[in-house]
Scaffold this motif. Structure first.
Motif, mmCIF file in Angstrom:
data_model
loop_
_atom_site.group_PDB
_atom_site.id
_atom_site.type_symbol
_atom_site.label_atom_id
_atom_site.label_comp_id
_atom_site.label_asym_id
_atom_site.label_seq_id
_atom_site.Cartn_x
_atom_site.Cartn_y
_atom_site.Cartn_z
ATOM 1 N N VAL A 30 -47.839 18.100 36.895
ATOM 2 C CA VAL A 30 -47.813 19.166 37.895
ATOM 3 C C VAL A 30 -46.881 20.273 37.426
ATOM 4 O O VAL A 30 -45.807 20.016 36.884
ATOM 5 C CB VAL A 30 -47.367 18.608 39.271
ATOM 6 C CG1 VAL A 30 -45.958 18.026 39.210
ATOM 7 C CG2 VAL A 30 -47.485 19.652 40.356
ATOM 8 N N ARG A 31 -47.306 21.511 37.600
ATOM 9 C CA ARG A 31 -46.474 22.650 37.202
ATOM 10 C C ARG A 31 -45.222 22.753 38.083
ATOM 11 O O ARG A 31 -44.124 22.970 37.590
ATOM 12 C CB ARG A 31 -47.282 23.953 37.340
ATOM 13 C CG ARG A 31 -48.402 24.131 36.329
ATOM 14 C CD ARG A 31 -49.147 25.418 36.650
ATOM 15 N NE ARG A 31 -50.312 25.631 35.818
ATOM 16 C CZ ARG A 31 -50.301 26.296 34.669
ATOM 17 N NH1 ARG A 31 -49.182 26.795 34.212
ATOM 18 N NH2 ARG A 31 -51.421 26.452 33.982
ATOM 19 N N ASP A 32 -45.431 22.617 39.389
ATOM 20 C CA ASP A 32 -44.347 22.784 40.343
ATOM 21 C C ASP A 32 -44.220 21.519 41.188
ATOM 22 O O ASP A 32 -44.972 21.339 42.150
ATOM 23 C CB ASP A 32 -44.625 23.995 41.240
ATOM 24 C CG ASP A 32 -43.545 24.211 42.291
ATOM 25 O OD1 ASP A 32 -42.507 23.522 42.226
ATOM 26 O OD2 ASP A 32 -43.745 25.078 43.176
ATOM 27 N N PRO A 33 -43.296 20.636 40.861
ATOM 28 C CA PRO A 33 -43.143 19.407 41.638
ATOM 29 C C PRO A 33 -42.864 19.653 43.114
ATOM 30 O O PRO A 33 -43.142 18.793 43.959
ATOM 31 C CB PRO A 33 -41.962 18.712 40.963
ATOM 32 C CG PRO A 33 -41.940 19.258 39.568
ATOM 33 C CD PRO A 33 -42.386 20.675 39.707
ATOM 34 N N GLU A 42 -41.463 11.012 45.822
ATOM 35 C CA GLU A 42 -40.518 9.907 45.637
ATOM 36 C C GLU A 42 -41.195 8.631 45.145
ATOM 37 O O GLU A 42 -40.516 7.687 44.764
ATOM 38 C CB GLU A 42 -39.767 9.632 46.932
ATOM 39 C CG GLU A 42 -40.612 9.106 48.073
ATOM 40 C CD GLU A 42 -39.803 8.952 49.348
ATOM 41 O OE1 GLU A 42 -40.201 8.144 50.203
ATOM 42 O OE2 GLU A 42 -38.768 9.638 49.498
ATOM 43 N N ARG A 43 -42.530 8.631 45.102
ATOM 44 C CA ARG A 43 -43.235 7.420 44.701
ATOM 45 C C ARG A 43 -43.963 7.540 43.368
ATOM 46 O O ARG A 43 -44.498 6.556 42.864
ATOM 47 C CB ARG A 43 -44.247 7.012 45.784
ATOM 48 C CG ARG A 43 -43.611 6.603 47.102
ATOM 49 C CD ARG A 43 -44.661 6.130 48.077
ATOM 50 N NE ARG A 43 -45.389 4.960 47.551
ATOM 51 C CZ ARG A 43 -46.518 4.492 48.085
ATOM 52 N NH1 ARG A 43 -47.059 5.096 49.131
ATOM 53 N NH2 ARG A 43 -47.120 3.439 47.561
ATOM 54 N N VAL A 44 -44.013 8.734 42.786
ATOM 55 C CA VAL A 44 -44.725 8.915 41.526
ATOM 56 C C VAL A 44 -43.751 9.329 40.433
ATOM 57 O O VAL A 44 -42.655 9.841 40.700
ATOM 58 C CB VAL A 44 -45.842 9.973 41.631
ATOM 59 C CG1 VAL A 44 -46.869 9.592 42.683
ATOM 60 C CG2 VAL A 44 -45.272 11.366 41.924
ATOM 61 N N GLU A 45 -44.172 9.104 39.207
ATOM 62 C CA GLU A 45 -43.450 9.630 38.058
ATOM 63 C C GLU A 45 -44.027 11.007 37.750
ATOM 64 O O GLU A 45 -45.247 11.152 37.630
ATOM 65 C CB GLU A 45 -43.633 8.699 36.862
ATOM 66 C CG GLU A 45 -42.897 9.128 35.617
ATOM 67 C CD GLU A 45 -43.129 8.182 34.462
ATOM 68 O OE1 GLU A 45 -43.120 8.655 33.298
ATOM 69 O OE2 GLU A 45 -43.336 6.974 34.716
ATOM 70 N N VAL A 46 -43.165 11.996 37.642
ATOM 71 C CA VAL A 46 -43.611 13.379 37.468
ATOM 72 C C VAL A 46 -43.399 13.825 36.032
ATOM 73 O O VAL A 46 -42.307 13.690 35.481
ATOM 74 C CB VAL A 46 -42.863 14.327 38.425
ATOM 75 C CG1 VAL A 46 -43.223 15.785 38.121
ATOM 76 C CG2 VAL A 46 -43.173 13.990 39.874
ATOM 77 N N VAL A 47 -44.468 14.356 35.421
ATOM 78 C CA VAL A 47 -44.360 15.070 34.160
ATOM 79 C C VAL A 47 -44.610 16.536 34.486
ATOM 80 O O VAL A 47 -45.729 16.923 34.842
ATOM 81 C CB VAL A 47 -45.368 14.559 33.121
ATOM 82 C CG1 VAL A 47 -45.302 15.412 31.849
ATOM 83 C CG2 VAL A 47 -45.111 13.099 32.797
ATOM 84 N N GLN A 48 -43.569 17.342 34.412
ATOM 85 C CA GLN A 48 -43.699 18.735 34.793
ATOM 86 C C GLN A 48 -44.312 19.538 33.658
ATOM 87 O O GLN A 48 -43.914 19.418 32.496
ATOM 88 C CB GLN A 48 -42.338 19.323 35.169
ATOM 89 C CG GLN A 48 -42.433 20.730 35.740
ATOM 90 C CD GLN A 48 -41.118 21.198 36.339
ATOM 91 O OE1 GLN A 48 -40.127 20.473 36.337
ATOM 92 N NE2 GLN A 48 -41.106 22.415 36.872
ATOM 93 N N GLY A 49 -45.299 20.352 34.005
ATOM 94 C CA GLY A 49 -45.952 21.177 33.004
ATOM 95 C C GLY A 49 -47.420 21.361 33.321
ATOM 96 O O GLY A 49 -47.884 21.047 34.421
ATOM 97 N N SER A 50 -48.136 21.850 32.348
ATOM 98 C CA SER A 50 -49.541 22.195 32.522
ATOM 99 C C SER A 50 -50.452 21.269 31.728
ATOM 100 O O SER A 50 -50.089 20.815 30.631
ATOM 101 C CB SER A 50 -49.776 23.636 32.052
ATOM 102 O OG SER A 50 -51.152 23.929 31.998
ATOM 103 N N HIS A 51 -51.643 21.033 32.279
ATOM 104 C CA HIS A 51 -52.651 20.248 31.564
ATOM 105 C C HIS A 51 -53.143 20.974 30.319
ATOM 106 O O HIS A 51 -53.840 20.389 29.491
ATOM 107 C CB HIS A 51 -53.836 19.949 32.487
ATOM 108 C CG HIS A 51 -54.683 21.153 32.759
ATOM 109 N ND1 HIS A 51 -54.266 22.198 33.558
ATOM 110 C CD2 HIS A 51 -55.908 21.500 32.313
ATOM 111 C CE1 HIS A 51 -55.207 23.124 33.585
ATOM 112 N NE2 HIS A 51 -56.219 22.731 32.840
ATOM 113 N N THR A 52 -52.798 22.253 30.185
ATOM 114 C CA THR A 52 -53.208 23.017 28.999
ATOM 115 C C THR A 52 -52.229 22.864 27.841
ATOM 116 O O THR A 52 -52.487 23.371 26.748
ATOM 117 C CB THR A 52 -53.337 24.517 29.337
ATOM 118 O OG1 THR A 52 -52.048 25.031 29.714
ATOM 119 C CG2 THR A 52 -54.312 24.734 30.492
#
Length: 291
Positions: A30-33, A42-52
């Motif tokens: 996700v670009r913007d958490p 609070e339940r997921v692991e976030v990788v910040q950024g773009s699918h591109t």
């Protein structure tokens, strides 16, 4: 670990909810958490950024059992094919290098759409590219999203009219995004399937746009009519509303393909999904109308 792209989009968001409801570990790109709900964040692991971003994909897919892959719409794109294929190509590399077991993607319903069908052709080309990675793969193939009508709430309420370039007398295959997400989550969580294939996802309806207007009027308690827009007028309207030439032309070409029966064969043979148009209007569209 299940990786889900577009977790704030209308399909990806619902896939996340279903994976978490099954008490499974989820990682999202996700670009913007901050756009994630607090409960999800609070339940997921976030990788910040773009699918591109190939680096983001490589990081997100590490250790993944399965990936839910979606190319989100971008009406500002100047190259429709690259919008679909460039990130899919990077995803394929990250999937292979990380040894991801299964991929479920959102493609499109349609026969004879390999060329000259705008967004349909680009989505199908991305589906073929993903299949070429050799991974266990299912491509969800939806037709026209019922949720597209939410953009016309003001026109329906104020003018009693909704507008599309679709032939008023031709059945338009429909689907609710809840059913796309439901089928996608089911496949994502099911580790027993193998091989590759397309999965049409379509409502049980056989409605023309005029038939849709009758249902809308009945559910909303007001007269509703359908106005068919000429393809060129629809294209020009999109450009006036900020779409690029490439995206608007892609939508126009897609509408022509729909009017020429691109959806017909799969619509006839697909197993219907649960949500009918009337139910969707009652549960989703009507609550969107101001009191």
């Amino acid at each position: 670990m299940f990786v889900i792209t577009t977790p704030t989009g209308q399909i990806g968001r619902q896939v996340v909810e279903r994976v978490l409801a099954d008490e499974q570990p989820a990682r999202v790109i996700v670009r913007d958490p901050g756009r994630l709900s607090p409960e999800v964040r609070e339940r997921v692991e976030v990788v910040q950024g773009s699918h591109t971003d190939p680096g983001v994909l490589m990081k997100a897919f590490a250790g993944a059992e399965a990936v839910f892959w979606v190319i989100p719409p971008d009406h500002s794109t100047v190259n429709l094919e690259r919008h679909y294929l460039d990130p899919t190509r990077s995803a394929c590399e990250a999937i292979v290098r990380n040894g991801v077991g299964r991929v479920v993607s959102v493609s499109t319903m349609g026969r004879g759409i390999e060329k000259n069908a705008g967004h349909l052709s680009a989505a199908r080309a991305a589906e073929e590219l993903m299949a070429g990675a050799g991974v266990k793969f299912r491509a969800l193939r939806p037709p026209f999203f019922m949720e597209n009508l939410l953009r016309q709430v003001d026109a329906i309420r104020g003018r009693g009219t909704f507008f599309l370039p679709s032939d008023r007398n031709r059945t338009l295959a429909l689907v609710a995004t809840r059913d796309i997400a439901g089928r996608g989550a089911e496949l994502l969580l099911d580790g027993t399937w193998s091989g590759q294939g397309g999965v049409p996802v379509v409502s049980p309806d056989s409605l023309t746009p005029n038939g849709m207007a009758e249902v809308l009027g009945d559910v909303l308690g007001l007269p509703v009519r359908y106005q068919q827009l000429p393809i060129d007028a629809y294209r020009s309207m999109m450009i006036e509303n900020g779409a690029s030439e490439a995206s608007a032309q892609g939508v126009a070409d897609m509408a022509v393909a729909q009017n020429e029966g691109a959806y017909d064969e799969e619509h006839r043979t697909a197993q219907p999904s649960p949500t009918g148009f009337r139910q969707w209007c009652e549960e989703v569209l009507r609550p969107a109308f101001p009191a």
